[in-house]
Design a protein around this motif. Structure first.
Motif, PDB file in Angstrom:
ATOM      1  N   MET A   1       0.817  -1.186   0.000  1.00  0.00           N
ATOM      2  CA  MET A   1       0.000   0.000   0.000  1.00  0.00           C
ATOM      3  C   MET A   1       0.866   1.257   0.000  1.00  0.00           C
ATOM      4  SD  MET A   1      -3.100   0.877   0.046  1.00  0.00           S
ATOM      5  CE  MET A   1      -4.189   2.100   0.509  1.00  0.00           C
ATOM      6  N   LYS A   2       1.983   1.191   0.774  1.00  0.00           N
ATOM      7  CA  LYS A   2       2.878   2.339   0.829  1.00  0.00           C
ATOM      8  C   LYS A   2       3.509   2.584  -0.528  1.00  0.00           C
ATOM      9  CE  LYS A   2       4.289   2.066   5.638  1.00  0.00           C
ATOM     10  NZ  LYS A   2       5.417   1.894   6.540  1.00  0.00           N
ATOM     11  N   LYS A   3       3.810   1.481  -1.261  1.00  0.00           N
ATOM     12  CA  LYS A   3       4.438   1.618  -2.573  1.00  0.00           C
ATOM     13  C   LYS A   3       3.480   2.274  -3.563  1.00  0.00           C
ATOM     14  CE  LYS A   3       7.662  -2.184  -2.193  1.00  0.00           C
ATOM     15  NZ  LYS A   3       8.141  -3.432  -2.761  1.00  0.00           N
ATOM     16  N   ILE A   4       2.176   1.969  -3.465  1.00  0.00           N
ATOM     17  CA  ILE A   4       1.188   2.557  -4.379  1.00  0.00           C
ATOM     18  C   ILE A   4       1.055   4.057  -4.109  1.00  0.00           C
ATOM     19  CG2 ILE A   4      -1.257   2.572  -5.012  1.00  0.00           C
ATOM     20  CD1 ILE A   4      -1.310  -0.413  -4.434  1.00  0.00           C
ATOM     21  N   ILE A   5       0.969   4.440  -2.850  1.00  0.00           N
ATOM     22  CA  ILE A   5       0.855   5.858  -2.482  1.00  0.00           C
ATOM     23  C   ILE A   5       2.118   6.598  -2.881  1.00  0.00           C
ATOM     24  CG2 ILE A   5       0.664   7.474  -0.552  1.00  0.00           C
ATOM     25  CD1 ILE A   5      -1.166   5.439   0.804  1.00  0.00           C
ATOM     26  N   LEU A   6       3.253   6.036  -2.645  1.00  0.00           N
ATOM     27  CA  LEU A   6       4.521   6.651  -3.021  1.00  0.00           C
ATOM     28  C   LEU A   6       4.621   6.782  -4.534  1.00  0.00           C
ATOM     29  CD1 LEU A   6       7.181   7.759  -1.940  1.00  0.00           C
ATOM     30  CD2 LEU A   6       8.129   5.463  -2.137  1.00  0.00           C
ATOM     31  N   GLY A   7       4.168   5.786  -5.259  1.00  0.00           N
ATOM     32  CA  GLY A   7       4.207   5.821  -6.725  1.00  0.00           C
ATOM     33  C   GLY A   7       3.283   6.881  -7.284  1.00  0.00           C
ATOM     34  N   LEU A   8       2.062   6.986  -6.743  1.00  0.00           N
ATOM     35  CA  LEU A   8       1.124   8.018  -7.186  1.00  0.00           C
ATOM     36  C   LEU A   8       1.641   9.416  -6.849  1.00  0.00           C
ATOM     37  CD1 LEU A   8      -2.355   6.470  -6.312  1.00  0.00           C
ATOM     38  CD2 LEU A   8      -1.445   6.963  -8.566  1.00  0.00           C
ATOM     39  N   SER A   9       2.235   9.583  -5.706  1.00  0.00           N
ATOM     40  CA  SER A   9       2.799  10.880  -5.321  1.00  0.00           C
ATOM     41  C   SER A   9       3.899  11.289  -6.283  1.00  0.00           C
ATOM     42  CB  SER A   9       3.345  10.831  -3.901  1.00  0.00           C
ATOM     43  OG  SER A   9       2.322  10.555  -2.988  1.00  0.00           O
ATOM     44  N   ALA A  10       4.766  10.361  -6.633  1.00  0.00           N
ATOM     45  CA  ALA A  10       5.853  10.649  -7.569  1.00  0.00           C
ATOM     46  C   ALA A  10       5.292  11.003  -8.935  1.00  0.00           C
ATOM     47  CB  ALA A  10       6.803   9.462  -7.649  1.00  0.00           C
ATOM     48  N   LEU A  11       4.258  10.287  -9.375  1.00  0.00           N
ATOM     49  CA  LEU A  11       3.650  10.548 -10.670  1.00  0.00           C
ATOM     50  C   LEU A  11       3.009  11.940 -10.698  1.00  0.00           C
ATOM     51  CD1 LEU A  11       2.953   9.349 -13.444  1.00  0.00           C
ATOM     52  CD2 LEU A  11       0.835   8.504 -12.446  1.00  0.00           C
ATOM     53  N   CYS A  12       2.323  12.305  -9.631  1.00  0.00           N
ATOM     54  CA  CYS A  12       1.710  13.646  -9.538  1.00  0.00           C
ATOM     55  C   CYS A  12       2.772  14.732  -9.523  1.00  0.00           C
ATOM     56  CB  CYS A  12       0.839  13.748  -8.298  1.00  0.00           C
ATOM     57  SG  CYS A  12      -0.682  12.792  -8.393  1.00  0.00           S
ATOM     58  N   LEU A  13       3.850  14.502  -8.812  1.00  0.00           N
ATOM     59  CA  LEU A  13       4.945  15.469  -8.732  1.00  0.00           C
ATOM     60  C   LEU A  13       5.551  15.690 -10.103  1.00  0.00           C
ATOM     61  CD1 LEU A  13       6.645  17.208  -6.827  1.00  0.00           C
ATOM     62  CD2 LEU A  13       8.199  15.274  -6.604  1.00  0.00           C
ATOM     63  N   ILE A  14       5.734  14.660 -10.844  1.00  0.00           N
ATOM     64  CA  ILE A  14       6.297  14.785 -12.194  1.00  0.00           C
ATOM     65  C   ILE A  14       5.311  15.500 -13.106  1.00  0.00           C
ATOM     66  CG2 ILE A  14       7.014  13.448 -14.224  1.00  0.00           C
ATOM     67  CD1 ILE A  14       8.116  11.345 -12.256  1.00  0.00           C
ATOM     68  N   ALA A  15       4.031  15.176 -13.001  1.00  0.00           N
ATOM     69  CA  ALA A  15       3.022  15.782 -13.864  1.00  0.00           C
ATOM     70  C   ALA A  15       2.897  17.284 -13.615  1.00  0.00           C
ATOM     71  CB  ALA A  15       1.682  15.096 -13.653  1.00  0.00           C
ATOM     72  N   PHE A  16       2.904  17.715 -12.366  1.00  0.00           N
ATOM     73  CA  PHE A  16       2.743  19.130 -12.055  1.00  0.00           C
ATOM     74  C   PHE A  16       3.985  19.959 -12.357  1.00  0.00           C
ATOM     75  CE2 PHE A  16      -0.642  17.593  -9.022  1.00  0.00           C
ATOM     76  CZ  PHE A  16      -1.694  18.098  -9.758  1.00  0.00           C
ATOM     77  N   THR A  17       5.162  19.395 -12.219  1.00  0.00           N
ATOM     78  CA  THR A  17       6.376  20.167 -12.460  1.00  0.00           C
ATOM     79  C   THR A  17       6.797  20.155 -13.925  1.00  0.00           C
ATOM     80  OG1 THR A  17       7.757  18.263 -11.872  1.00  0.00           O
ATOM     81  CG2 THR A  17       7.257  19.870 -10.128  1.00  0.00           C
ATOM     82  N   SER A  18       6.355  19.213 -14.708  1.00  0.00           N
ATOM     83  CA  SER A  18       6.802  19.153 -16.097  1.00  0.00           C
ATOM     84  C   SER A  18       5.999  20.076 -17.003  1.00  0.00           C
ATOM     85  CB  SER A  18       6.712  17.716 -16.618  1.00  0.00           C
ATOM     86  OG  SER A  18       5.360  17.306 -16.663  1.00  0.00           O
ATOM     87  N   CYS A  19       4.848  20.580 -16.553  1.00  0.00           N
ATOM     88  CA  CYS A  19       3.999  21.420 -17.394  1.00  0.00           C
ATOM     89  C   CYS A  19       4.227  22.906 -17.143  1.00  0.00           C
ATOM     90  CB  CYS A  19       2.531  21.074 -17.160  1.00  0.00           C
ATOM     91  SG  CYS A  19       2.113  19.417 -17.658  1.00  0.00           S
ATOM     92  N   LYS A  20       5.342  23.274 -16.630  1.00  0.00           N
ATOM     93  CA  LYS A  20       5.604  24.693 -16.363  1.00  0.00           C
ATOM     94  C   LYS A  20       5.748  25.438 -17.678  1.00  0.00           C
ATOM     95  CE  LYS A  20       7.871  24.852 -11.913  1.00  0.00           C
ATOM     96  NZ  LYS A  20       9.111  25.169 -11.253  1.00  0.00           N
TER      97      LYS A  20
END
Length: 164
Positions: free
Chosen positions: A1-20
């Motif tokens: 469960m921790k791996k899924i939350i960590l993976g989603l957090s990383a994916l969101c972080l990449i998505a929000f910072t790459s669209c600058k």
């Protein structure tokens, strides 16, 4: 469960910072120029200047109708629009003013009729509501109303009762 939350957090972080995108590149110079012109003209107001701000009718008989004309000029940089003219009571009636915009430098007028009510020194204020910086201006009329000589003759006589 921790791996899924960590993976989603990383994916969101990449998505929000790459669209600058640089927001400054999105500003349209045409809109900036129009806003500057609009803001410069927003600080321009009409200025209403009266030939006289107070009119004295002098001595008048009670119930005698008198009238005067207040003349004014637009001394400002924008069209003057008078939306309403009101007095402090129903005995003073402002009338005949133009509801059309008055261009800078042009003149206008309105009349005020007073029906001679009251007694002694009477003062009435007329409020002119317009698109000036203050939003309203005032003018005054004054008169000394002499008592009606016929009013004394009309007074009812109260009977007096004498004790026996």
């Amino acid at each position: 469960m921790k791996k899924i939350i960590l993976g989603l957090s990383a994916l969101c972080l990449i998505a929000f910072t790459s669209c600058k995108e640089n927001a400054a590149k999105k500003i349209d110079e045409k809109n900036v120029a129009e806003a500057a012109v609009r803001d410069a003209s927003a600080s321009k107001f009409p200025i209403i200047e009266f030939e006289e701000k107070e009119h004295d009718f002098g001595e008048i008989e009670a119930k005698t109708k008198v009238s005067t004309v207040f003349k004014y000029k637009n001394a400002g940089d924008a069209p003057l629009v008078i939306t309403d003219i009101k007095s402090t009571c129903g005995c003073t009636v402002p009338q005949d003013w133009s509801r059309e915009p008055l261009q800078p430098g042009e003149s206008g007028q309105f009349s005020v009729q007073f029906n001679g009510s009251g007694s002694n020194k009477v003062s009435k204020t007329i409020t002119v509501t317009a698109n000036t910086e203050k939003g309203s201006e005032t003018v005054k009329i004054t008169a000394f109303v002499k008592p009606d000589p016929n009013a004394a003759a009309k007074k009812p006589v109260t009977p007096t009762i004498q004790a026996k």
